[in-house]
Motif scaffolding. Sequence first.
Motif, PDB file in Angstrom:
ATOM      1  N   GLU A   6       0.760  -1.073   0.055  1.00 49.60           N
ATOM      2  CA  GLU A   6      -0.009  -0.070  -0.159  1.00 49.60           C
ATOM      3  C   GLU A   6       0.821   1.278   0.018  1.00 49.60           C
ATOM      4  OE1 GLU A   6      -2.208  -2.992   2.845  1.00 49.60           O
ATOM      5  OE2 GLU A   6      -0.152  -2.209   2.420  1.00 49.60           O
ATOM      6  N   CYS A  22      -2.646   0.150  -3.948  1.00 48.42           N
ATOM      7  CA  CYS A  22      -2.283  -1.123  -3.713  1.00 48.42           C
ATOM      8  C   CYS A  22      -1.835  -1.811  -4.723  1.00 48.42           C
ATOM      9  CB  CYS A  22      -3.224  -1.857  -2.804  1.00 48.42           C
ATOM     10  SG  CYS A  22      -2.765  -3.726  -2.361  1.00 48.42           S
ATOM     11  N   TRP A  36     -10.393  -3.054   0.996  1.00 45.38           N
ATOM     12  CA  TRP A  36      -9.779  -2.226   1.652  1.00 45.38           C
ATOM     13  C   TRP A  36     -10.376  -2.193   3.391  1.00 45.38           C
ATOM     14  CZ3 TRP A  36      -5.327   0.387   0.655  1.00 45.38           C
ATOM     15  CH2 TRP A  36      -4.933   0.478  -0.515  1.00 45.38           C
ATOM     16  N   ARG A  38      -9.614  -1.135   7.434  1.00 48.00           N
ATOM     17  CA  ARG A  38      -8.743  -0.105   8.200  1.00 48.00           C
ATOM     18  C   ARG A  38      -8.887  -0.744   9.734  1.00 48.00           C
ATOM     19  NH1 ARG A  38     -12.989   5.217   7.423  1.00 48.00           N
ATOM     20  NH2 ARG A  38     -14.655   4.386   8.771  1.00 48.00           N
ATOM     21  N   TYR A  93      -4.761   1.868   7.154  1.00 50.44           N
ATOM     22  CA  TYR A  93      -5.496   1.218   6.044  1.00 50.44           C
ATOM     23  C   TYR A  93      -4.740  -0.099   5.278  1.00 50.44           C
ATOM     24  CZ  TYR A  93      -9.316   5.011   6.178  1.00 50.44           C
ATOM     25  OH  TYR A  93     -10.026   5.626   6.587  1.00 50.44           O
ATOM     26  N   CYS A  95      -4.856  -3.191   2.370  1.00 55.15           N
ATOM     27  CA  CYS A  95      -5.458  -3.947   1.382  1.00 55.15           C
ATOM     28  C   CYS A  95      -5.586  -5.323   1.435  1.00 55.15           C
ATOM     29  CB  CYS A  95      -5.101  -3.453   0.103  1.00 55.15           C
ATOM     30  SG  CYS A  95      -3.367  -3.953  -0.388  1.00 55.15           S
TER      31      CYS A  95
END
Length: 121
Positions: A6, A22, A36, A38, A93, A95
């Motif tokens: 990312e 990503c 995604w 978080r 965050y 991916c």
Amino acid sequence: HVQLVESGGGSVQAGGSLRLSCATSGYTYTFSCMAWFRQAPGKEREWVAHIGRYGSTGYADSVKGRFTISKDNPKNTLYLQMNNLKPGDTAMYYCAAGLVNPVSHACAFGYWGQGTQVTVS
């Protein structure tokens, strides 16, 4: 060997925008779903958005209308465009990529990136 990396995180003021990327490498053609997630400090990891092999998308209610997930297949890159950011969007965050279970139709995410930090003040 599959890798997800990312980038694009940073610090912005409320109302601002960021685009996360990503980059994927390895047997990426096997992925049937990407997403995604978080995780904010002290909170559990939460799903943000997903995209299927043929482009179908889904979003968490908290980001619907503000975030857009997309992918560039020739570049093997997943994106998350984040607009009108709020302090509540502050998080790491991640991916993720995986395969859709043909029975349950749920995505099993077997591959994860290392994360990129987003801070909204």
